[in-house]
Design a protein around this motif. Sequence first.
Motif, PDB file in Angstrom:
ATOM      1  N   ALA A   1       0.826  -1.203   0.000  1.00 20.29           N
ATOM      2  CA  ALA A   1       0.000   0.000   0.000  1.00 20.29           C
ATOM      3  C   ALA A   1       0.861   1.254   0.000  1.00 20.29           C
ATOM      4  CB  ALA A   1      -0.919  -0.009   1.228  1.00 20.29           C
TER       5      ALA A   1
ATOM      6  N   GLU B   1       2.256   1.677  -3.412  1.00 15.61           N
ATOM      7  CA  GLU B   1       1.211   2.164  -4.312  1.00 15.61           C
ATOM      8  C   GLU B   1       0.929   3.648  -4.063  1.00 15.61           C
ATOM      9  OE1 GLU B   1      -1.680   2.043  -7.304  1.00 15.61           O
ATOM     10  OE2 GLU B   1      -0.028   0.696  -6.771  1.00 15.61           O
ATOM     11  N   GLN B   2       0.896   4.030  -2.783  1.00 16.09           N
ATOM     12  CA  GLN B   2       0.684   5.431  -2.441  1.00 16.09           C
ATOM     13  C   GLN B   2       1.834   6.287  -2.943  1.00 16.09           C
ATOM     14  OE1 GLN B   2      -1.974   6.769  -1.236  1.00 16.09           O
ATOM     15  NE2 GLN B   2      -1.157   8.856  -1.019  1.00 16.09           N
TER      16      GLN B   2
END
Length: 339
Positions: free
Chosen positions: A235, A238-239
């Motif tokens: 995550a 991805e961020q």
Amino acid sequence: MEQPTKTKNTMSKRVIAIIITAIAVIAIAAGVALAVHRHHATSQLTEAKTACAQAADRLRVAQNNYNALINGDEYKSAVKITAKQVEDSKVVTTLAKDSEDETPKMVACNVDDKTALERNTGLIDKNTTWYETHTKTIDADVKNVVKARDTKTLKDTQAALAKKITDAKKLYDASNGKVKDNKTRDALKKQLDAAGKLKDGKDVKKIKDAQTALDKAMKTVNDSVKAKQDADKKAAEEQARKEAEAQAAAQANAQAQQYVAPQQSYTPTYTAPQYTAPAAPQYTAPQQTTPQYTAPQQTAPKPAAPAAPSTGGNSGGGPISGGHGCGSLCTSTTDTYDR
């Protein structure tokens, strides 16, 4: 005189008859005594054989018990136990020492002599005592070794479970909020409670089962922690990717705005790079005659033309440097351009 002679003969016959009778009686008594002696000897031999046979039977039972012990699983297991597996190594040493004693030699009852039978019976009884004594001794040694092993095994197992409980508690506390699925921590807490009740128990199997259950529950929690770390990392990546793309887009947009902005605020004015200077008028110097002066038209003045660059020489018939030979013509011409 004849009467006494008959009496003597009669007495002699009686004496002879008595003697014969006595001899017969003695003979019969001797025969009876011999028969009784023979019967007694036979009876004693029989008794001796019987006693020897009975002793041999007792020996056989003692031997069977001894052989059953040393050929049994418990003894075979005990002799494989090492000093490191027990609390007191002396029990292992004692069992090994007692097991090294040699069994007695066999003694038979197949003799026909009472004395020999009685001697053999004594030896058989002695051997029986050896087997019975060693059976009891080795059986006690085996039990001592097994007990010492089991005692150490229990203590080691309890200590291992106690350490596992400590590690599991640390993991339970440290994993709070760090697992992907909190049910894994609930399962670990359940196993911790169950293990706490068994840590001082006497059943080695149950204690080991509790430790195995803790291991599985701890692995599940660790896997869940790893899963969350991987998910968080993914995550975050991805961020970071989205933020990088947004930043790149913002930078590209800013650059585009900086390029267009001057065009939008541009006011058409004179732009030096686009300016082209008008060509210098072709000036022809007047001849050395009276100049024909023509007054300028009354029109709007034109923009002043920049002075033609000097060529550093007198090209054509222009004025000579220093003003010689120009006179009033030079002044007039200059005035015309000034206007």
